[in-house]
Design an enzyme around this catalytic site. Sequence first.
Site, PDB file in Angstrom:
ATOM      1  N   HIS A 311       0.886  -1.187   0.000  1.00 55.45           N
ATOM      2  CA  HIS A 311       0.000   0.000   0.000  1.00 55.45           C
ATOM      3  C   HIS A 311       0.916   1.228   0.000  1.00 55.45           C
ATOM      4  O   HIS A 311       1.722   1.402  -0.902  1.00 55.45           O
ATOM      5  CB  HIS A 311      -0.914  -0.113   1.227  1.00 55.45           C
ATOM      6  CG  HIS A 311      -2.050   0.872   1.282  1.00 55.45           C
ATOM      7  ND1 HIS A 311      -2.385   1.703   0.267  1.00 55.45           N
ATOM      8  CD2 HIS A 311      -2.954   1.133   2.282  1.00 55.45           C
ATOM      9  CE1 HIS A 311      -3.435   2.436   0.615  1.00 55.45           C
ATOM     10  NE2 HIS A 311      -3.792   2.114   1.840  1.00 55.45           N
ATOM     11  N   HIS A 350      -2.009  -1.761  -9.974  1.00 53.87           N
ATOM     12  CA  HIS A 350      -2.978  -1.200  -9.034  1.00 53.87           C
ATOM     13  C   HIS A 350      -4.236  -2.036  -9.100  1.00 53.87           C
ATOM     14  O   HIS A 350      -4.604  -2.528 -10.163  1.00 53.87           O
ATOM     15  CB  HIS A 350      -3.301   0.254  -9.421  1.00 53.87           C
ATOM     16  CG  HIS A 350      -3.900   1.030  -8.314  1.00 53.87           C
ATOM     17  ND1 HIS A 350      -5.243   1.006  -8.053  1.00 53.87           N
ATOM     18  CD2 HIS A 350      -3.339   1.825  -7.387  1.00 53.87           C
ATOM     19  CE1 HIS A 350      -5.481   1.766  -7.012  1.00 53.87           C
ATOM     20  NE2 HIS A 350      -4.338   2.278  -6.567  1.00 53.87           N
ATOM     21  N   ASP A 406       3.073   5.837  -6.480  1.00 54.38           N
ATOM     22  CA  ASP A 406       4.303   5.659  -5.705  1.00 54.38           C
ATOM     23  C   ASP A 406       5.553   5.594  -6.572  1.00 54.38           C
ATOM     24  O   ASP A 406       6.663   5.653  -6.052  1.00 54.38           O
ATOM     25  CB  ASP A 406       4.207   4.368  -4.871  1.00 54.38           C
ATOM     26  CG  ASP A 406       3.117   4.479  -3.828  1.00 54.38           C
ATOM     27  OD1 ASP A 406       3.102   5.481  -3.120  1.00 54.38           O
ATOM     28  OD2 ASP A 406       2.271   3.577  -3.751  1.00 54.38           O
TER      29      ASP A 406
HETATM   30  C1  LIG Z   1      -0.950  -2.893  -6.186  1.00 59.90           C
HETATM   31  C2  LIG Z   1      -1.064  -4.416  -6.204  1.00 59.90           C
HETATM   32  C3  LIG Z   1      -0.976  -4.941  -4.759  1.00 59.90           C
HETATM   33  C4  LIG Z   1      -2.419  -4.805  -6.807  1.00 59.90           C
HETATM   34  O1  LIG Z   1      -2.546  -6.168  -6.705  1.00 59.90           O
HETATM   35  P1  LIG Z   1      -3.779  -6.982  -7.277  1.00 59.90           P
HETATM   36  O2  LIG Z   1      -4.883  -6.092  -7.708  1.00 59.90           O
HETATM   37  O3  LIG Z   1      -4.094  -8.038  -6.279  1.00 59.90           O
HETATM   38  O4  LIG Z   1      -3.201  -7.611  -8.608  1.00 59.90           O
HETATM   39  P2  LIG Z   1      -2.619  -9.066  -8.777  1.00 59.90           P
HETATM   40  O5  LIG Z   1      -1.591  -9.340  -7.725  1.00 59.90           O
HETATM   41  O6  LIG Z   1      -3.772 -10.017  -8.902  1.00 59.90           O
HETATM   42  O7  LIG Z   1      -1.879  -8.942 -10.173  1.00 59.90           O
HETATM   43  C5  LIG Z   1      -2.376  -9.415 -11.424  1.00 59.90           C
HETATM   44  C6  LIG Z   1      -1.212  -9.956 -12.229  1.00 59.90           C
HETATM   45  O8  LIG Z   1      -0.221  -8.931 -12.435  1.00 59.90           O
HETATM   46  C7  LIG Z   1       1.010  -9.285 -11.800  1.00 59.90           C
HETATM   47  N1  LIG Z   1       1.505  -8.094 -11.108  1.00 59.90           N
HETATM   48  C8  LIG Z   1       0.778  -7.195 -10.373  1.00 59.90           C
HETATM   49  N2  LIG Z   1       1.569  -6.218  -9.934  1.00 59.90           N
HETATM   50  C9  LIG Z   1       2.801  -6.480 -10.391  1.00 59.90           C
HETATM   51  C10 LIG Z   1       4.034  -5.823 -10.264  1.00 59.90           C
HETATM   52  N3  LIG Z   1       4.124  -4.691  -9.581  1.00 59.90           N
HETATM   53  N4  LIG Z   1       5.117  -6.367 -10.856  1.00 59.90           N
HETATM   54  C11 LIG Z   1       5.004  -7.514 -11.556  1.00 59.90           C
HETATM   55  N5  LIG Z   1       3.866  -8.193 -11.731  1.00 59.90           N
HETATM   56  C12 LIG Z   1       2.772  -7.685 -11.148  1.00 59.90           C
HETATM   57  C13 LIG Z   1       0.665 -10.385 -10.806  1.00 59.90           C
HETATM   58  O9  LIG Z   1       1.771 -11.223 -10.562  1.00 59.90           O
HETATM   59  C14 LIG Z   1      -0.456 -11.090 -11.532  1.00 59.90           C
HETATM   60  O10 LIG Z   1       0.117 -11.861 -12.537  1.00 59.90           O
HETATM   61  P3  LIG Z   1      -0.531 -13.300 -12.924  1.00 59.90           P
HETATM   62  O11 LIG Z   1      -1.889 -12.972 -13.474  1.00 59.90           O
HETATM   63  O12 LIG Z   1       0.399 -13.896 -13.924  1.00 59.90           O
HETATM   64  O13 LIG Z   1      -0.594 -14.071 -11.640  1.00 59.90           O
HETATM   65  C15 LIG Z   1       0.056  -5.047  -7.063  1.00 59.90           C
HETATM   66  O14 LIG Z   1      -0.026  -4.551  -8.390  1.00 59.90           O
HETATM   67  C16 LIG Z   1       1.428  -4.776  -6.466  1.00 59.90           C
HETATM   68  O15 LIG Z   1       1.869  -5.510  -5.590  1.00 59.90           O
HETATM   69  N6  LIG Z   1       2.153  -3.704  -6.964  1.00 59.90           N
HETATM   70  C17 LIG Z   1       3.427  -3.356  -6.408  1.00 59.90           C
HETATM   71  C18 LIG Z   1       3.241  -2.606  -5.102  1.00 59.90           C
HETATM   72  C19 LIG Z   1       2.746  -1.184  -5.324  1.00 59.90           C
HETATM   73  O16 LIG Z   1       3.269  -0.464  -6.158  1.00 59.90           O
HETATM   74  N7  LIG Z   1       1.746  -0.809  -4.523  1.00 59.90           N
HETATM   75  C20 LIG Z   1       1.232   0.550  -4.526  1.00 59.90           C
HETATM   76  C21 LIG Z   1      -0.190   0.589  -4.948  1.00 59.90           C
HETATM   77  S1  LIG Z   1      -0.702   2.298  -5.075  1.00 59.90           S
END
Ligand SMILES: CC(C)(COP(=O)(O)OP(=O)(O)OC[C@H]1O[C@@H](n2cnc3c(N)ncnc32)[C@H](O)[C@@H]1OP(=O)(O)O)[C@@H](O)C(=O)NCCC(=O)NCCS
Length: 480
Positions: A311, A350, A406
Amino acid sequence: MASGADGRKYRSGTLAPGGVSAAAFSGTRSGPGLAPAFPGGMQMPEESLTITDNRTNITYTVPLHHGTVRAMDLRKIKTGPDDFGLMSYDPAFMNTASCQSAITFIDGDKGILRYRGYPIEVLAERCTFLEVAYLILFGELPTEPELKEWTDKITHHTMIHENTKEFMRGFHHDAHPMGMFISTIAALSTFYPDARNIQSRQVRNHQILRLIGKVPTIAAYAYRHSLGLPYVYPDNDLTYTENFLNMLWKMTELKYEPNPVLARAAEVLFILHADHEQNCSANTMRCVGSSHADPYVSVAAAAAALSGPLHGGANEEVLKMLDEIGSVDRVPEYVEKVKAGHLKLMGFGHRVYKNYDPRARIIKRTAEAVFEVTGRNPKLDIALELEGIALQDEYFVKRKLYPNVDFYSGIIYQALGFSPDMFTVLFAIPRTVGWLAQWQELLEDAEQKIARPRQDFIGHDVREFVALEDRVTKVAPVSD
Ligand SMILES: CC(C)(COP(=O)(O)OP(=O)(O)OC[C@H]1O[C@@H](n2cnc3c(N)ncnc32)[C@H](O)[C@@H]1OP(=O)(O)O)[C@@H](O)C(=O)NCCC(=O)NCCS
């Protein structure tokens, strides 16, 4: 139970909010020629969903409102009188609206963010942070006298009790600033016992002024503490963001002179971070607030949720990631590791935005203005290269992974001289406004109750108790 004109009994339920004038829920036994779900005498909802339960062959009509079904309506779908009724299963609230809200609108596919109807781009360009805070909390942009009064009130709540200062002195020299921030906000609860009267709007508004006034002071004290510098008292001649810079950076000078470009950049960053609808920390604020806990401990809980690396803690992780990459030529190798599933590209992706985060676009522009003053952060080149490669690469394109807020904010914060562990605290200051607005909305919503999800129990059925001497080891030893 209501009787239809055909003489059969129909279940009727609650009215959907917003005035859907209909018997909200009905069930009919359907046969080969399906009986109408809303026979003569009963009014069909404007929009509805027809569900046939194949276990019982009963057809139900469930009203729709704003594209949602009421989960409690599903409960009426039963196999018999002893059946608990149908539940929805939604880990991580992927498709569940927990509230009705009029504060922030996001269209993740189109990359749109609006506070109370106003596009984020316009607010970031034309407003001060306190003007936007007023808008988010009260629903309308303030008039000039309203803004003056609001600013004046916040300004006069920036001081914190001397005991709070003493309390903060007790933290270890290398305590994480977010841990200090969270604990100190929670500790404010002990100074303001009146805050527990959450039923009174007047009392609530008083705590809102206190919290918005004091969060920059606590954040700045946490920063100065980690550097071993004496705390700086607020200066009421300065604006909200100028004063924050004063409390961060004033040294021996009699009067701190804020740099206008940096003060404006802080203003823009604060506006962009002020609210983001039902994210993890807003949901925490609502969940804790729903138990009628006071706003200080509720904000502390929301800030704790924000501190996680998935987050608000992500901006700290972005900087660590850029450090680890080290140079532009090592970007492709890093991207390959991400694609192989070994790493996540921090600051990318996101839950809601499946397009470029509009805040990231504004921050990128703000970074240029800041670098004119501070000098260019060399990490920007690595970030730009990462973004360039990721936006072209099929892995990221297919998954709709774009830079989020971020990705660039940390680069600005570092150029301003902050170490990464301070970044989430800088996020928490403006987000306090959003948490408080979500809290107010929750407490004024007659439909809300204490938040309490259900579970799908998958554990043992009742078991025979085994006496201590008869038990055999079944669990791996706990390692320490
Ligand atoms: C923000 C976040 C938690 C959202 O997660 P979510 O909605 O649950 O999305 P998912 O984890 O289901 O991701 C969907 C797919 O994209 C991939 N993915 C998502 N974010 C990714 C990232 N930052 N880098 C690489 N792959 C990513 C996942 O591995 C998944 O791949 P798959 O379908 O092959 O399994 C996630 O994108 C993340 O961890 N980002 C990095 C942290 C970040 O920047 N957070 C700030 C948010 S404002």
